[in-house]
Design a protein around this motif. Structure first.
Motif, short mmCIF file in Angstrom:
data_model
loop_
_atom_site.label_atom_id
_atom_site.label_comp_id
_atom_site.label_asym_id
_atom_site.label_seq_id
_atom_site.Cartn_x
_atom_site.Cartn_y
_atom_site.Cartn_z
N PHE A 116 -1.40 4.33 -9.48
CA PHE A 116 -1.06 3.34 -8.46
C PHE A 116 -0.67 4.04 -7.17
CE2 PHE A 116 1.82 0.63 -6.10
CZ PHE A 116 1.15 -0.58 -6.10
N SER A 117 -1.20 3.56 -6.04
CA SER A 117 -0.84 4.13 -4.75
C SER A 117 -0.95 3.06 -3.68
CB SER A 117 -1.75 5.32 -4.40
OG SER A 117 -3.10 4.89 -4.30
N LEU A 118 -0.23 3.30 -2.57
CA LEU A 118 -0.24 2.36 -1.46
C LEU A 118 -1.38 2.65 -0.50
CD1 LEU A 118 3.59 2.40 -0.57
CD2 LEU A 118 2.38 0.85 -2.13
N ASP A 119 -1.76 1.64 0.26
CA ASP A 119 -2.73 1.83 1.33
C ASP A 119 -2.22 2.88 2.31
OD1 ASP A 119 -5.15 1.10 2.68
OD2 ASP A 119 -3.95 0.00 4.14
N SER A 120 -3.13 3.55 2.99
CA SER A 120 -2.77 4.68 3.85
C SER A 120 -1.86 4.31 5.01
CB SER A 120 -4.04 5.35 4.38
OG SER A 120 -4.81 4.43 5.12
N GLN A 121 -1.80 3.03 5.38
CA GLN A 121 -0.96 2.64 6.51
C GLN A 121 0.53 2.57 6.13
OE1 GLN A 121 -0.97 -1.63 7.80
NE2 GLN A 121 -2.65 -1.81 6.32
N TYR A 122 0.83 2.68 4.83
CA TYR A 122 2.22 2.60 4.37
C TYR A 122 2.68 3.96 3.84
CZ TYR A 122 0.74 -2.28 4.35
OH TYR A 122 0.22 -3.49 4.70
N GLN A 123 3.99 4.19 3.90
CA GLN A 123 4.57 5.42 3.37
C GLN A 123 5.53 5.09 2.24
OE1 GLN A 123 6.34 7.39 6.84
NE2 GLN A 123 4.58 8.77 6.91
N ASP A 124 5.65 6.01 1.29
CA ASP A 124 6.58 5.86 0.18
C ASP A 124 7.27 7.19 -0.06
OD1 ASP A 124 7.99 5.10 -2.08
OD2 ASP A 124 6.28 5.39 -3.43
N LYS A 125 8.14 7.58 0.85
CA LYS A 125 8.78 8.88 0.78
C LYS A 125 9.81 8.97 -0.35
CE LYS A 125 8.17 10.04 5.67
NZ LYS A 125 8.86 10.37 6.95
N ASP A 126 10.39 7.81 -0.75
CA ASP A 126 11.42 7.84 -1.78
C ASP A 126 10.87 7.64 -3.19
OD1 ASP A 126 10.77 5.18 -1.63
OD2 ASP A 126 12.76 4.50 -0.99
N GLY A 127 9.55 7.43 -3.31
CA GLY A 127 8.91 7.37 -4.62
C GLY A 127 9.19 6.11 -5.42
N ASP A 128 9.59 5.02 -4.76
CA ASP A 128 9.87 3.78 -5.50
C ASP A 128 8.64 2.88 -5.62
OD1 ASP A 128 9.67 2.87 -2.91
OD2 ASP A 128 11.69 1.97 -2.84
N LEU A 129 7.48 3.36 -5.16
CA LEU A 129 6.19 2.69 -5.27
C LEU A 129 6.02 1.51 -4.33
CD1 LEU A 129 5.43 2.71 -9.13
CD2 LEU A 129 4.93 4.46 -7.41
N ILE A 130 6.95 1.29 -3.42
CA ILE A 130 6.78 0.24 -2.41
C ILE A 130 6.86 0.86 -1.02
CG2 ILE A 130 7.67 -1.57 -3.91
CD1 ILE A 130 10.28 -1.49 -2.32
N ALA A 131 6.35 0.14 -0.04
CA ALA A 131 6.30 0.66 1.33
C ALA A 131 7.70 0.85 1.89
CB ALA A 131 5.51 -0.30 2.21
N ASP A 132 7.92 1.99 2.52
CA ASP A 132 9.18 2.24 3.19
C ASP A 132 9.31 1.35 4.43
OD1 ASP A 132 9.63 4.27 1.36
OD2 ASP A 132 8.88 5.85 2.71
N ILE A 133 10.54 1.04 4.80
CA ILE A 133 10.78 0.38 6.08
C ILE A 133 10.51 1.41 7.18
CG2 ILE A 133 12.50 -0.75 7.54
CD1 ILE A 133 13.96 -1.56 4.97
N PRO A 134 9.72 1.07 8.20
CA PRO A 134 9.39 2.06 9.24
C PRO A 134 10.64 2.64 9.90
CG PRO A 134 7.98 0.13 9.44
CD PRO A 134 9.03 -0.21 8.42
N SER A 135 10.63 3.94 10.11
CA SER A 135 11.74 4.59 10.82
C SER A 135 11.56 4.49 12.33
CB SER A 135 11.83 6.06 10.40
OG SER A 135 10.60 6.74 10.63
N GLN A 191 -2.91 -15.34 0.90
CA GLN A 191 -1.49 -14.99 0.96
C GLN A 191 -1.32 -13.51 1.26
OE1 GLN A 191 0.62 -15.56 -2.73
NE2 GLN A 191 2.56 -15.98 -1.71
N ILE A 192 -2.08 -12.67 0.56
CA ILE A 192 -1.99 -11.22 0.75
C ILE A 192 -2.44 -10.83 2.16
CG2 ILE A 192 -2.98 -9.00 0.03
CD1 ILE A 192 -3.03 -10.21 -2.85
N GLU A 193 -3.55 -11.40 2.61
CA GLU A 193 -4.05 -11.06 3.93
C GLU A 193 -3.08 -11.53 5.02
OE1 GLU A 193 -6.11 -10.07 7.41
OE2 GLU A 193 -5.83 -9.20 5.43
N ALA A 194 -2.41 -12.67 4.82
CA ALA A 194 -1.45 -13.15 5.80
C ALA A 194 -0.30 -12.16 5.98
CB ALA A 194 -0.91 -14.52 5.39
N MET A 195 0.21 -11.60 4.88
CA MET A 195 1.28 -10.63 5.01
C MET A 195 0.76 -9.32 5.59
SD MET A 195 4.23 -9.40 2.30
CE MET A 195 5.19 -10.90 2.61
N ARG A 196 -0.41 -8.92 5.19
CA ARG A 196 -1.01 -7.69 5.72
C ARG A 196 -1.20 -7.79 7.24
NH1 ARG A 196 -4.19 -3.28 3.87
NH2 ARG A 196 -5.94 -2.73 5.20
N ALA A 197 -1.53 -9.00 7.72
CA ALA A 197 -1.79 -9.20 9.14
C ALA A 197 -0.53 -9.54 9.93
CB ALA A 197 -2.82 -10.32 9.30
#
Length: 317
Positions: A24-43, A97-103
């Protein structure tokens, strides 16, 4: 607001044989530096959003008009806690629903069990809550149902016939039964039986009750609520298979909401008083009485394993 379906996301979960199970991995536009498998909040502060109106959507399982009223009290509470206007948007499909959040057009949503990993990977969903019973227990089972006089008394009797699924993003409506039928019964959709897709769990249940489908794979939490509202009756439905328990709809946030707003939204979920509410009236039918905290990494592990067994690839482009 127009929530259009993005074809590439709608097709992202089409099953195909894989030589190996993809991690499992996230799309390239998201980061997961803490390894919890969800997108980090942008810094980067410039990438954070603080909308004046929060858009909320409930998973497209049943009649959206019914659920607009069911959620109205909670959304008023959410507005009070955040100081924001809140709008309920009735989505018609998991892909929309997914595309709405992505956009960036959807900020808070309940994503059903099966579409949750795709929303996390492709739309930056940060799941944090799930409904549970008063004792903290949670989840639902996938059932394969039929109707009396169908001639189907066991799962094996589906062979050579037709089985209704809901959508390819649904765990109980497609992914789990596909994996179980293949592993336990050596039955593959399109080879050993004809798969048809109803779009939603209530469509499948009504289709069986009205004898439009000989059998269907559904979430029994949806069936319980429909039975309670007398949409269908017990004498119209027979269950021939019940699965292990799966996590139910997860509620989450767009990853790029300001951190303080994300905390306020979480506070609204966990401080909501269920007693006497429309949420209690509706979801007590399936045994739910509160929101509890969850993590995608822990609570969705079994779903990611089912996806891997089915050869699911999260293609977000």
């Amino acid at each position: 607001m127009n929530m259009k379906t993005l074809p590439s996301i709608a097709c992202a979960l089409l099953l195909a044989p894989l030589s190996a199970q993809a991690e499992f991995s996230l799309d390239s536009q998201y980061q997961d530096k803490d390894g919890d498998l969800i997108a980090d909040i942008p810094s980067d502060q410039s990438k954070l959003v603080d909308p004046s109106t929060l858009i909320f959507a409930y998973t497209p399982v049943e009649d959206p008009a019914v659920y607009r009223e069911v959620w109205s009290g909670f959304l008023s509470h959410l507005s009070d806690v955040t100081g924001k206007k809140v709008q309920f948007f009735p989505v018609q499909s998991n892909a929309a629903q997914i595309e709405a959040m992505r956009a960036g057009r959807l900020h808070i949503a309940g994503f059903n069990t099966g579409s949750n990993p795709l929303a996390v990977a492709c739309a930056g969903l940060r799941p944090f809550a799930m409904m549970a019973a008063e004792d903290g227990s949670f989840g639902y089972e996938m059932e394969i149902i039929t109707h009396p006089d169908s001639g189907i008394d066991s799962v094996e009797d589906i062979r050579g016939g037709e089985l209704a699924f809901t959508s390819q993003t649904s765990n109980s409506g497609f992914k789990a039964p596909s994996a179980i039928l293949k592993a336990d019964y050596n039955m593959v959709p399109g080879e050993d039986f004809e798969p048809v897709f109803s779009g939603k769990h209530d469509n499948s249940i009504l289709g069986v009750a009205n004898r439009d489908y000989p059998a269907a794979a559904i979430a029994n939490s949806v069936l319980a609520r429909m039975l309670d509202r007398d949409v269908v009756s017990k004498d119209q439905i027979e269950t021939i298979y019940t699965s292990q328990t799966f996590p139910t709809t997860a509620y989450g946030l767009a990853h790029n909401l300001k951190p303080e707003l994300q905390e306020q939204i979480k506070e609204a979920f966990f401080s909501f008083d269920w007693e006497g509410s429309a949420l209690e009236e509706e979801f007590s039918k399936s045994g739910e009485a509160q929101f509890i905290p969850i993590t995608f990494k822990e609570h969705w592990e079994v779903i990611r394993k089912i996806d891997a067994a089915n050869g699911v690839a999260y293609n977000c482009q």
